[in-house]
Design a protein around this motif. Sequence first.
Motif, PDB file in Angstrom:
ATOM      1  N   CYS A 189      76.231  25.686  44.025  1.00 50.99           N
ATOM      2  CA  CYS A 189      75.361  25.516  45.041  1.00 50.99           C
ATOM      3  C   CYS A 189      74.198  26.493  45.147  1.00 50.99           C
ATOM      4  CB  CYS A 189      76.202  25.614  46.363  1.00 50.99           C
ATOM      5  SG  CYS A 189      77.184  24.496  46.807  1.00 50.99           S
ATOM      6  N   ARG A 190      74.490  27.641  44.916  1.00 54.78           N
ATOM      7  CA  ARG A 190      73.421  28.654  44.888  1.00 54.78           C
ATOM      8  C   ARG A 190      72.507  28.211  43.636  1.00 54.78           C
ATOM      9  NH1 ARG A 190      73.421  33.488  47.282  1.00 54.78           N
ATOM     10  NH2 ARG A 190      74.927  33.954  48.854  1.00 54.78           N
ATOM     11  N   GLY A 191      73.057  27.894  42.574  1.00 53.05           N
ATOM     12  CA  GLY A 191      72.137  27.964  41.421  1.00 53.05           C
ATOM     13  C   GLY A 191      71.183  26.325  41.675  1.00 53.05           C
ATOM     14  N   ARG A 192      71.866  25.450  41.978  1.00 56.31           N
ATOM     15  CA  ARG A 192      71.243  24.208  42.319  1.00 56.31           C
ATOM     16  C   ARG A 192      70.173  24.321  43.477  1.00 56.31           C
ATOM     17  NH1 ARG A 192      73.394  17.943  42.741  1.00 56.31           N
ATOM     18  NH2 ARG A 192      71.546  17.024  42.052  1.00 56.31           N
ATOM     19  N   ASP A 193      70.423  24.935  44.323  1.00 54.79           N
ATOM     20  CA  ASP A 193      69.455  25.232  45.415  1.00 54.79           C
ATOM     21  C   ASP A 193      68.178  25.846  44.896  1.00 54.79           C
ATOM     22  OD1 ASP A 193      69.255  25.252  48.596  1.00 54.79           O
ATOM     23  OD2 ASP A 193      68.619  27.052  48.168  1.00 54.79           O
ATOM     24  N   TYR A 194      68.290  27.002  44.010  1.00 53.96           N
ATOM     25  CA  TYR A 194      67.595  27.820  43.507  1.00 53.96           C
ATOM     26  C   TYR A 194      66.478  27.012  42.905  1.00 53.96           C
ATOM     27  CZ  TYR A 194      65.385  30.886  39.883  1.00 53.96           C
ATOM     28  OH  TYR A 194      64.556  31.543  39.032  1.00 53.96           O
ATOM     29  N   PHE A 195      67.059  26.105  41.916  1.00 53.58           N
ATOM     30  CA  PHE A 195      66.183  25.161  41.008  1.00 53.58           C
ATOM     31  C   PHE A 195      65.724  24.218  41.846  1.00 53.58           C
ATOM     32  CE2 PHE A 195      68.867  26.696  37.611  1.00 53.58           C
ATOM     33  CZ  PHE A 195      68.145  27.267  36.737  1.00 53.58           C
ATOM     34  N   VAL A 196      66.190  23.659  43.018  1.00 55.77           N
ATOM     35  CA  VAL A 196      65.536  22.754  43.893  1.00 55.77           C
ATOM     36  C   VAL A 196      64.178  23.480  44.345  1.00 55.77           C
ATOM     37  CG1 VAL A 196      65.602  21.669  46.042  1.00 55.77           C
ATOM     38  CG2 VAL A 196      67.557  21.348  44.333  1.00 55.77           C
ATOM     39  N   THR A 197      64.374  24.629  44.905  1.00 58.74           N
ATOM     40  CA  THR A 197      63.243  25.257  45.508  1.00 58.74           C
ATOM     41  C   THR A 197      62.029  25.497  44.611  1.00 58.74           C
ATOM     42  OG1 THR A 197      64.869  26.756  46.989  1.00 58.74           O
ATOM     43  CG2 THR A 197      62.787  27.548  46.615  1.00 58.74           C
ATOM     44  N   LEU A 198      62.507  25.839  43.169  1.00 60.36           N
ATOM     45  CA  LEU A 198      61.255  26.001  42.255  1.00 60.36           C
ATOM     46  C   LEU A 198      60.765  24.912  41.776  1.00 60.36           C
ATOM     47  CD1 LEU A 198      62.600  29.229  40.083  1.00 60.36           C
ATOM     48  CD2 LEU A 198      61.339  29.209  42.436  1.00 60.36           C
ATOM     49  N   GLN A 199      61.060  23.842  42.188  1.00 58.82           N
ATOM     50  CA  GLN A 199      60.225  22.359  41.650  1.00 58.82           C
ATOM     51  C   GLN A 199      58.902  22.677  42.213  1.00 58.82           C
ATOM     52  OE1 GLN A 199      64.403  19.764  41.791  1.00 58.82           O
ATOM     53  NE2 GLN A 199      62.321  18.826  42.130  1.00 58.82           N
ATOM     54  N   ASP A 200      58.718  23.375  43.234  1.00 59.30           N
ATOM     55  CA  ASP A 200      57.462  23.407  44.131  1.00 59.30           C
ATOM     56  C   ASP A 200      56.391  24.333  43.279  1.00 59.30           C
ATOM     57  OD1 ASP A 200      57.582  21.724  46.348  1.00 59.30           O
ATOM     58  OD2 ASP A 200      58.697  23.378  47.443  1.00 59.30           O
ATOM     59  N   THR A 201      56.898  24.856  42.244  1.00 63.58           N
ATOM     60  CA  THR A 201      56.001  25.695  41.456  1.00 63.58           C
ATOM     61  C   THR A 201      54.917  24.838  40.833  1.00 63.58           C
ATOM     62  OG1 THR A 201      57.438  25.767  39.843  1.00 63.58           O
ATOM     63  CG2 THR A 201      57.496  27.760  41.213  1.00 63.58           C
ATOM     64  N   SER A 202      55.195  23.622  40.377  1.00 61.79           N
ATOM     65  CA  SER A 202      54.618  22.539  39.795  1.00 61.79           C
ATOM     66  C   SER A 202      53.158  22.192  40.658  1.00 61.79           C
ATOM     67  CB  SER A 202      55.256  21.316  39.455  1.00 61.79           C
ATOM     68  OG  SER A 202      56.237  21.373  38.388  1.00 61.79           O
ATOM     69  N   ASN A 203      53.574  22.059  41.952  1.00 73.15           N
ATOM     70  CA  ASN A 203      52.548  21.923  42.532  1.00 73.15           C
ATOM     71  C   ASN A 203      51.509  23.069  42.839  1.00 73.15           C
ATOM     72  OD1 ASN A 203      53.568  19.284  43.324  1.00 73.15           O
ATOM     73  ND2 ASN A 203      54.947  20.095  45.125  1.00 73.15           N
ATOM     74  N   ALA A 204      52.090  24.064  43.101  1.00 72.65           N
ATOM     75  CA  ALA A 204      51.291  25.617  43.033  1.00 72.65           C
ATOM     76  C   ALA A 204      50.330  25.666  41.692  1.00 72.65           C
ATOM     77  CB  ALA A 204      52.233  26.863  43.138  1.00 72.65           C
ATOM     78  N   ALA A 205      50.887  25.224  40.682  1.00 74.76           N
ATOM     79  CA  ALA A 205      50.354  25.263  39.251  1.00 74.76           C
ATOM     80  C   ALA A 205      49.025  24.364  39.470  1.00 74.76           C
ATOM     81  CB  ALA A 205      51.117  24.849  38.079  1.00 74.76           C
ATOM     82  N   TRP A 206      49.153  23.104  40.197  1.00 78.47           N
ATOM     83  CA  TRP A 206      48.145  22.322  40.202  1.00 78.47           C
ATOM     84  C   TRP A 206      47.091  22.824  40.630  1.00 78.47           C
ATOM     85  CZ3 TRP A 206      45.728  20.307  44.431  1.00 78.47           C
ATOM     86  CH2 TRP A 206      44.977  19.310  44.159  1.00 78.47           C
ATOM     87  N   ARG A 207      47.264  23.593  41.976  1.00 83.65           N
ATOM     88  CA  ARG A 207      46.223  24.372  42.878  1.00 83.65           C
ATOM     89  C   ARG A 207      45.732  25.571  42.111  1.00 83.65           C
ATOM     90  NH1 ARG A 207      42.041  24.265  45.929  1.00 83.65           N
ATOM     91  NH2 ARG A 207      42.084  25.641  47.728  1.00 83.65           N
ATOM     92  N   LEU A 208      46.556  26.307  41.432  1.00 80.36           N
ATOM     93  CA  LEU A 208      46.129  27.371  40.684  1.00 80.36           C
ATOM     94  C   LEU A 208      45.055  27.033  39.617  1.00 80.36           C
ATOM     95  CD1 LEU A 208      46.503  30.513  40.479  1.00 80.36           C
ATOM     96  CD2 LEU A 208      48.289  30.045  38.620  1.00 80.36           C
ATOM     97  N   ASN A 209      45.334  26.022  38.971  1.00 77.64           N
ATOM     98  CA  ASN A 209      44.548  25.382  37.997  1.00 77.64           C
ATOM     99  C   ASN A 209      43.014  25.268  38.394  1.00 77.64           C
ATOM    100  OD1 ASN A 209      43.880  24.266  35.214  1.00 77.64           O
ATOM    101  ND2 ASN A 209      43.335  22.598  36.317  1.00 77.64           N
ATOM    102  N   GLN A 210      42.899  24.992  39.979  1.00 74.33           N
ATOM    103  CA  GLN A 210      41.536  25.047  40.420  1.00 74.33           C
ATOM    104  C   GLN A 210      40.811  26.589  40.454  1.00 74.33           C
ATOM    105  OE1 GLN A 210      42.422  23.006  44.056  1.00 74.33           O
ATOM    106  NE2 GLN A 210      41.994  21.154  42.869  1.00 74.33           N
TER     107      GLN A 210
END
Length: 304
Positions: A172-193
């Motif tokens: 549970c803890r591990g899967r929740d962690y990776f679920v949370t970090l999926q948003d880093t892809s969206n942050a990367a799109w914004r960071l690219n700007q």
Amino acid sequence: MAYILRAERTHAKSFGEITITAISCLRKDEKNIMVQGTIAGSTSYNNQSLNDILKDINLWKKYSEEINQHFYNFIHNNEVNIENLTSKNLISRNLIFFFSETIKTTETFIEDFQIIHNDIISENITDKTVSLLKNIGEFSAQANIDYGRSWHSDQASAHYAQVSDIYCQLYCRGRDYFVTLQDTSNAAWRLNQYKGTGTIIMQNFNNIFNDDVTNIQQGNNLTMNVPAFSEDILNNLDEKISELINVVTKRSSKDNISEIQQETHKDKPNKTKIMDYLKQINLLENSANITTIISGIISLLNLK
């Protein structure tokens, strides 16, 4: 157990491009992380500033450190019980090894988050910076899938009563962690700007100091002692000082904090000295998080 030791040294493998959503197994109040969308990887960063992204980078890094320590401690402290469960075929060694790989993965993520943090602070956002953050998101999306598949295809899923601790503390803890970090892809799109724009993260804060230097040179009232701070201000200051103490890393910074505490509790505190101590801390630490705390102190004490 040898397979646990090997897991800590093994680099996590590359994953594909399959995406899926998952429901978090962990209560949200157990995580020190930003408020995110209810669907994995759905948080929008379209209106987020560079400072907003930097704050989330710091939170994700801290979260990674917490998960890394939790997984290491749980597996290490439960070696006997885990060995007993595997010997009875209640859980496979492959699944334990899979969970152990999270230790190495979080170590890598922690290093990558630090690189990204440094690149933003130094105004050196490059393709590599964006790629590192995007990779964390893509890796996490596939890791979320692999967590589900690995658990449900293992004999452990049929023996929940005997392996409930592993289910809660690792799966549970591990899967929740990776679920949370999926948003880093969206942050990367914004960071690219922000790539190559030379954005100055702490420009306003540095301007405060520059203005103060001018004021001191002109001999205006900033260099003069002021009336004692009120009890309410000092109580609020104590909270901010405690927060600052918890995040500074340099011995000199802690010495400067002690000087600030002494000066602010005087009958006639000197604003110039307080600002000088804050400036030294900011220069020593070079951290956006610390800069935010210091800015709050400046505002609270009306030093500007």
